[in-house]
Design a protein around this motif. Sequence first.
Motif, PDB file in Angstrom:
ATOM      1  N   ILE A   1       1.115  -1.197   0.103  1.00  0.00           N
ATOM      2  CA  ILE A   1       0.148  -0.012   0.003  1.00  0.00           C
ATOM      3  C   ILE A   1       0.825   1.226  -0.150  1.00  0.00           C
ATOM      4  N   CYS A   2       0.546   2.039  -0.844  1.00  0.00           N
ATOM      5  CA  CYS A   2       1.324   3.296  -0.974  1.00  0.00           C
ATOM      6  C   CYS A   2       0.391   4.698  -1.356  1.00  0.00           C
ATOM      7  N   GLN A   3       0.941   5.674  -1.027  1.00  0.00           N
ATOM      8  CA  GLN A   3       0.373   7.198  -1.437  1.00  0.00           C
ATOM      9  C   GLN A   3       0.432   6.993  -2.976  1.00  0.00           C
ATOM     10  N   LEU A   4      -0.772   7.461  -3.409  1.00  0.00           N
ATOM     11  CA  LEU A   4      -0.899   7.609  -5.200  1.00  0.00           C
ATOM     12  C   LEU A   4       0.039   8.856  -5.460  1.00  0.00           C
ATOM     13  N   LYS A   5       0.537   8.625  -6.630  1.00  0.00           N
ATOM     14  CA  LYS A   5       1.052   9.707  -7.512  1.00  0.00           C
ATOM     15  C   LYS A   5       0.438  10.573  -8.264  1.00  0.00           C
TER      16      LYS A   5
ATOM     17  N   SER B   1       0.222  -4.415  -7.053  1.00  0.00           N
ATOM     18  CA  SER B   1       0.604  -5.673  -7.034  1.00  0.00           C
ATOM     19  C   SER B   1       1.995  -5.934  -6.953  1.00  0.00           C
ATOM     20  N   ALA B   2       2.426  -7.280  -6.582  1.00  0.00           N
ATOM     21  CA  ALA B   2       4.081  -7.347  -6.577  1.00  0.00           C
ATOM     22  C   ALA B   2       4.742  -6.849  -7.936  1.00  0.00           C
ATOM     23  N   GLN B   3       3.774  -7.070  -9.177  1.00  0.00           N
ATOM     24  CA  GLN B   3       4.449  -6.736 -10.342  1.00  0.00           C
ATOM     25  C   GLN B   3       4.375  -4.918 -10.612  1.00  0.00           C
ATOM     26  N   GLY B   4       3.741  -4.406  -9.593  1.00  0.00           N
ATOM     27  CA  GLY B   4       3.754  -2.930  -9.517  1.00  0.00           C
ATOM     28  C   GLY B   4       2.452  -2.297 -10.282  1.00  0.00           C
ATOM     29  N   ASP B   5       1.451  -3.075 -10.428  1.00  0.00           N
ATOM     30  CA  ASP B   5       0.215  -2.588 -11.105  1.00  0.00           C
ATOM     31  C   ASP B   5      -0.746  -2.093  -9.916  1.00  0.00           C
ATOM     32  N   LEU B   6      -1.315  -0.994 -10.387  1.00  0.00           N
ATOM     33  CA  LEU B   6      -2.153  -0.275  -9.596  1.00  0.00           C
ATOM     34  C   LEU B   6      -3.370  -1.300  -9.488  1.00  0.00           C
ATOM     35  N   ALA B   7      -3.811  -1.903  -8.132  1.00  0.00           N
ATOM     36  CA  ALA B   7      -5.030  -2.905  -7.958  1.00  0.00           C
ATOM     37  C   ALA B   7      -6.230  -2.543  -7.327  1.00  0.00           C
ATOM     38  N   ALA B   8      -6.069  -1.316  -6.543  1.00  0.00           N
ATOM     39  CA  ALA B   8      -6.917  -0.951  -5.841  1.00  0.00           C
ATOM     40  C   ALA B   8      -6.664   0.504  -5.283  1.00  0.00           C
ATOM     41  N   TRP B   9      -7.566   1.245  -4.951  1.00  0.00           N
ATOM     42  CA  TRP B   9      -7.547   2.593  -4.452  1.00  0.00           C
ATOM     43  C   TRP B   9      -8.685   3.224  -3.785  1.00  0.00           C
ATOM     44  N   MET B  10      -8.347   4.283  -2.906  1.00  0.00           N
ATOM     45  CA  MET B  10      -9.383   4.757  -2.054  1.00  0.00           C
ATOM     46  C   MET B  10      -8.762   6.306  -1.762  1.00  0.00           C
ATOM     47  N   VAL B  11      -9.715   7.396  -1.799  1.00  0.00           N
ATOM     48  CA  VAL B  11      -9.108   8.729  -1.687  1.00  0.00           C
ATOM     49  C   VAL B  11      -9.941   9.486  -0.670  1.00  0.00           C
ATOM     50  N   GLN B  12      -9.428  10.683  -0.114  1.00  0.00           N
ATOM     51  CA  GLN B  12     -10.334  11.417   0.704  1.00  0.00           C
ATOM     52  C   GLN B  12     -10.849  12.662  -0.301  1.00  0.00           C
ATOM     53  N   SER B  13     -11.772  12.939  -0.093  1.00  0.00           N
ATOM     54  CA  SER B  13     -12.376  13.942  -1.210  1.00  0.00           C
ATOM     55  C   SER B  13     -12.351  15.454  -0.799  1.00  0.00           C
TER      56      SER B  13
ATOM     57  N   LYS C   1      -5.221  16.998  -7.629  1.00  0.00           N
ATOM     58  CA  LYS C   1      -5.214  18.081  -6.596  1.00  0.00           C
ATOM     59  C   LYS C   1      -5.447  17.182  -5.426  1.00  0.00           C
ATOM     60  N   LEU C   2      -6.359  16.042  -5.431  1.00  0.00           N
ATOM     61  CA  LEU C   2      -6.533  15.333  -4.179  1.00  0.00           C
ATOM     62  C   LEU C   2      -5.407  14.433  -3.986  1.00  0.00           C
ATOM     63  N   ILE C   3      -4.762  13.766  -4.797  1.00  0.00           N
ATOM     64  CA  ILE C   3      -3.572  13.173  -4.920  1.00  0.00           C
ATOM     65  C   ILE C   3      -2.418  13.950  -4.310  1.00  0.00           C
ATOM     66  N   ASP C   4      -2.422  15.240  -4.705  1.00  0.00           N
ATOM     67  CA  ASP C   4      -1.184  16.175  -4.208  1.00  0.00           C
ATOM     68  C   ASP C   4      -1.409  16.564  -2.833  1.00  0.00           C
ATOM     69  N   LYS C   5      -2.595  16.901  -2.177  1.00  0.00           N
ATOM     70  CA  LYS C   5      -2.991  17.449  -0.884  1.00  0.00           C
ATOM     71  C   LYS C   5      -3.821  16.487   0.272  1.00  0.00           C
ATOM     72  N   LEU C   6      -4.196  15.502  -0.201  1.00  0.00           N
ATOM     73  CA  LEU C   6      -5.009  14.673   0.845  1.00  0.00           C
ATOM     74  C   LEU C   6      -4.579  13.250   0.724  1.00  0.00           C
ATOM     75  N   PRO C   7      -4.909  12.407   1.695  1.00  0.00           N
ATOM     76  CA  PRO C   7      -4.554  10.984   2.027  1.00  0.00           C
ATOM     77  C   PRO C   7      -5.247  10.233   0.412  1.00  0.00           C
ATOM     78  N   CYS C   8      -4.253   9.835  -0.328  1.00  0.00           N
ATOM     79  CA  CYS C   8      -5.047   9.011  -1.659  1.00  0.00           C
ATOM     80  C   CYS C   8      -3.888   7.816  -1.637  1.00  0.00           C
ATOM     81  N   PHE C   9      -4.531   6.469  -1.425  1.00  0.00           N
ATOM     82  CA  PHE C   9      -3.709   5.311  -1.393  1.00  0.00           C
ATOM     83  C   PHE C   9      -4.147   4.354  -2.239  1.00  0.00           C
ATOM     84  N   GLY C  10      -3.217   3.573  -2.838  1.00  0.00           N
ATOM     85  CA  GLY C  10      -3.371   2.491  -3.709  1.00  0.00           C
ATOM     86  C   GLY C  10      -2.909   1.315  -3.209  1.00  0.00           C
ATOM     87  N   ILE C  11      -3.325   0.237  -3.444  1.00  0.00           N
ATOM     88  CA  ILE C  11      -2.464  -1.027  -3.114  1.00  0.00           C
ATOM     89  C   ILE C  11      -2.048  -1.565  -4.741  1.00  0.00           C
TER      90      ILE C  11
END
Length: 321
Positions: A164-168, A204-216, A192-202
């Motif tokens: 799990i990592c902060q989105l870019k 995969s082991a291959q580096g693919d963005l599998a799931a995400w959730m953000v604060q609006s 702007k959400l990704i830049d300023k608020l908690p926006c996280f993705g999970i």
Amino acid sequence: MEEVLTEGKNFRLVDESELPEIIDFLADFLPDSIKFHQTLKTYLNDKVWDFHFYVTKNWPEQAVILHFPGMTRTPNNKLYESFSVFCPCDQLDNLELLETEDVLIDWSQPIYLNFTHAKIMNKIENFYANIGTVEKLYGDVYGLMDPQIEDTPSEVVIAEQAEICQLKPEHAQIIHDLYPANQMECIEVFEKLIDKLPCFGIFSAQGDLAAWMVQSYYGAMFSMQTRPEYRRKGYGIILAKHLTNLVTERGYLPFVVIRPENDASKGLYAKLGFKKYFETVRAILRPYEETGDSQGGGGTEHSDSEGVVAVNGDVELKGDQ
């Protein structure tokens, strides 16, 4: 650029210096005021999007507050085409000021109301019945009014060596493209959400963005989505728990909007201590003489990792995915 009006018939534009006092005022009406309270707080702290706040000209004696636009994109991208409104539930007669507001609100044109307390919406419907029809999508607000920051383990154990990592910023495009309500929100708001608020993705082991959730931009935790090939791995509850903790740490009140029939999502958030507080409505108000086919402002669905569907931040059971 569209002119920002300093006042309407019954409302005046709020100076930014007034916002902290208004936030304190709205805190007295929690949880009913949570969406507007958190929108103001997010705006003041993080400036995710440009909103213009209006209060009655004799605020707070008549406590009605508006903000324009109500969402970041509307069919014609007009500032006054959509709005959000809050009024204390024991003072709903003051909404007559909304009915007679003919400067800020053009009731002869379609209006797009973002999530609005159901009691407020009922009052609006009472007078709008003489003007046009109301198209509604219901949800229930679940939240934590007294959230506790939990100890976060140094490592979150996720299936199949995912992390799990902060989105870019480069993730904004894919999130927007796969967000079914993207006619309501432009890609810039996700950036702007990704830049300023908690926006996280999970990932995969291959580096693919599998799931995400953000604060609006209105404070809620929303846009929980999981790509179909990564479902049934528990990513939804991992993201919800992680974001709840981060939102709390940053001084916000965690809340979500859940469709009333969605037992799956109710169960997920119940595990995190969320409680139902009130019913909310998103609506399109269309005057009788309006015959166009404008789109926007309505509910749209997207899937999350637990086999549920989210409706622009709401979550709705949709059977097996």
